[in-house]
Enzyme design. Structure first.
Site, PDB file in Angstrom:
ATOM      1  N   LYS A   1       0.819  -1.206   0.000  1.00 11.86           N
ATOM      2  CA  LYS A   1       0.000   0.000   0.000  1.00 11.86           C
ATOM      3  C   LYS A   1       0.862   1.268   0.000  1.00 11.86           C
ATOM      4  O   LYS A   1       0.420   2.321  -0.440  1.00 11.86           O
ATOM      5  CB  LYS A   1      -0.921   0.019   1.215  1.00 11.86           C
ATOM      6  CG  LYS A   1      -1.792  -1.216   1.410  1.00 11.86           C
ATOM      7  CD  LYS A   1      -3.071  -1.138   0.644  1.00 11.86           C
ATOM      8  CE  LYS A   1      -4.149  -2.147   0.974  1.00 11.86           C
ATOM      9  NZ  LYS A   1      -3.812  -3.525   1.263  1.00 11.86           N
TER      10      LYS A   1
HETATM   11  C1  LIG Z   1      -4.508  -4.675   0.867  1.00 17.52           C
HETATM   12  C2  LIG Z   1      -3.768  -5.935   0.897  1.00 17.52           C
HETATM   13  C3  LIG Z   1      -4.082  -6.989   0.035  1.00 17.52           C
HETATM   14  C4  LIG Z   1      -5.246  -6.940  -0.916  1.00 17.52           C
HETATM   15  O1  LIG Z   1      -5.072  -5.940  -1.887  1.00 17.52           O
HETATM   16  P1  LIG Z   1      -6.318  -5.445  -2.741  1.00 17.52           P
HETATM   17  O2  LIG Z   1      -5.814  -4.357  -3.588  1.00 17.52           O
HETATM   18  O3  LIG Z   1      -7.336  -4.983  -1.745  1.00 17.52           O
HETATM   19  O4  LIG Z   1      -6.800  -6.617  -3.500  1.00 17.52           O
HETATM   20  C5  LIG Z   1      -3.273  -8.103   0.062  1.00 17.52           C
HETATM   21  N1  LIG Z   1      -2.238  -8.208   0.914  1.00 17.52           N
HETATM   22  C6  LIG Z   1      -1.911  -7.223   1.773  1.00 17.52           C
HETATM   23  C7  LIG Z   1      -0.771  -7.416   2.693  1.00 17.52           C
HETATM   24  C8  LIG Z   1      -2.665  -6.055   1.784  1.00 17.52           C
HETATM   25  O5  LIG Z   1      -2.329  -5.071   2.631  1.00 17.52           O
END
Ligand SMILES: *Cc1c(COP(=O)(O)O)cnc(C)c1O
Length: 461
Positions: free
Chosen positions: A112
């Site tokens: 993120k």
């Molecule tokens: C947010 C997240 C996901 C999922 O990502 P999306 O874009 O919501 O599909 C997977 N793994 C981790 C560690 C995350 O923080």
């Protein structure tokens, strides 16, 4: 470049308007009216360039005249300077034709950070021009919230409120949200699960009077600018394995469908991607929908990969929009049915989805076994989300190189990793004092009126 709503009833916007708005006023999500296509020569020309330069070349066509070239390059440099790896998104080889894309070297140890650090810089630059102040409200299953706190803390024109499901995030995730000391960031522990938090955020956006009153903006993965920032590492990793001359495949641990949708955009831009594999944990609504054609919610089951404990996968709406021939009214009707529990995907749309994506699901036991097995075989310590990806990818390996996205650092989920392989992964030294810092958090009920009062009170004070 204009951006249009997936529900067809909101005004078209520019890039910066779509970024500052988040959710469209008709409840839809913004998508580019057309996806710019890069030529083979343009893609080949990115080989060997630094991550930041690839980022500039991939994203610039989507921005219109939002920023001057040099200014945009400056924002990108600023966004990624706090990463703990020079490659930003390094590839590690797991097996003969299987690679892991480590997306966890940012300041909060999850992918993120790639989008959030950049959107923080871009929003600040846009707000600085007008002097306007905004309120950002976001829901998190853990990692979005910590990444947002880190990206927005101390910014002068933004108040940030993060709603997370009380008791359902890991301790590291919680502490990353509750320990920033800056007064403009607010961690809210809400009763309920992630879908409840996300629903209350959507309610706030759909209350147009409130939305205008507090100048609401969103940084959830529904925000187009976040999807765009994630397109970059599909290019950087594929090119390092020989694209555009050789195709590659990707497996993506999926919750809200944002990360894998970025892969779908990369392919639409001309990157030769063979398979795009959706990997789900036991919350397998996407895998079931692709197999059966029925998108039906059936309650979140808490798992050891909590960032994927999601039933209402927001960004799926964006691909449905394409699958239904960009018919906004059809998408709006499906989303109405979803409120009542689910919908049936039409035959034509299902064909398109199956042609675009493969899928698989990984149980809790398989997740733990994959962490242990991968560590024993390669020395690579996976977080539970990455493990879901690696397990599902194994069923899709073939002659085309497979890149599995490792979405978080194992130290972000130490209990689950320790239960799987007996060792507690350590936090990187730059975060070693996280458990000593004092926490600051507000408990809240799952109640729209109370949440709105809380936001009003804080931004007034
Ligand atoms: C947010 C997240 C996901 C999922 O990502 P999306 O874009 O919501 O599909 C997977 N793994 C981790 C560690 C995350 O923080």
């Amino acid at each position: 470049m204009r951006y249009i709503s997936t529900r067809g009833a909101a005004p078209d916007l520019t890039f910066s308007e779509a970024m500052m708005t988040g959710l469209a006023r008709d409840g839809g999500l913004y998508v580019p009216e057309t996806v710019p296509v890069l030529s083979r020569a343009e893609i080949a020309g990115m080989a060997g360039l630094p991550y930041e330069e690839v980022a500039f070349r991939v994203m610039a066509p989507f921005l219109g005249d939002t920023f001057a070239e040099a200014a945009f390059r400056g924002l990108i440099a600023q966004a990624y300077q706090s990463f703990g790896h020079a490659a930003r998104a390094p590839l590690v080889q797991l097996g003969a034709n299987h690679f892991l894309l480590e997306l966890f070297h940012g300041p909060t140890l999850a992918f993120k950070d790639f989008a959030m650090q950049l959107i923080g810089q871009m929003m600040q630059a846009v707000l600085a021009r007008s002097g306007a102040r905004i309120t950002i409200v976001g829901a998190t299953s853990g990692d979005t919230g910590s990444a947002a706190m880190e990206a927005f803390r101390g910014l002068s024109n933004v108040d940030l409120f993060i709603l997370y499901p009380h008791g359902r995030v890991s301790e590291v995730q919680r502490r990353q949200m509750t320990t920033p000391v800056e007064a403009n960031v607010h961690a809210i522990a809400m009763d309920g699960d992630f879908d409840d938090c996300q629903a209350r955020v959507k309610d706030m956006f759909n209350d147009l009077a409130f939305r205008d009153e507090v100048r609401l903006a969103g940084v959830n993965s529904i925000n187009w600018a976040r999807v765009l920032a994630q397109v970059v590492y599909y290019f950087s990793s594929a090119i390092s394995l020989g694209a555009p001359h050789r195709p590659v495949s990707f497996t993506v641990p999926t919750g809200n469908f944002g990360d894998i949708f970025a892969g779908y955009i990369a392919r639409a831009m001309g990157l030769p991607i063979a398979q795009l594999v959706i990997a789900t944990n036991q919350n397998d609504i996407l895998d079931r929908a692709l197999r059966t054609g029925d998108y039906v919610t059936d309650g979140v089951k808490p798992s050891i990969s909590p960032s994927m404990d999601i039933q209402v996968s927001s960004n799926f709406e964006r691909v449905l929009f394409d699958a239904y021939g960009r018919d906004g009214a059809a998408v709006a009707a499906l989303m109405g049915e979803l409120k009542a529990g689910g919908f049936h995907i039409s035959q034509g749309a299902l064909q398109m989805l199956r042609a675009s994506f493969a899928s698989g699901r990984c149980s809790e036991d398989e997740t733990r076994a994959t962490i242990a097995r991968t560590y024993a075989a390669t020395g690579e310590l996976l977080c539970p989300h990455g493990a879901v990806g690696v397990k599902v990818a194994q069923a899709h390996l073939g002659p085309v190189p497979m890149i599995t996205l490792a979405t978080a650092h194992p130290a972000k989920f130490p209990d689950a990793v320790a239960a799987a392989m007996g060792e507690r992964p350590a936090l990187p030294p730059r975060m070693a004092d996280l458990f000593q810092r004092p926490e600051r958090v507000t408990r809240a009920a799952n109640d729209l009126g109370a949440l709105q009062a809380l936001v009003r009170g804080r931004i007034a004070g």
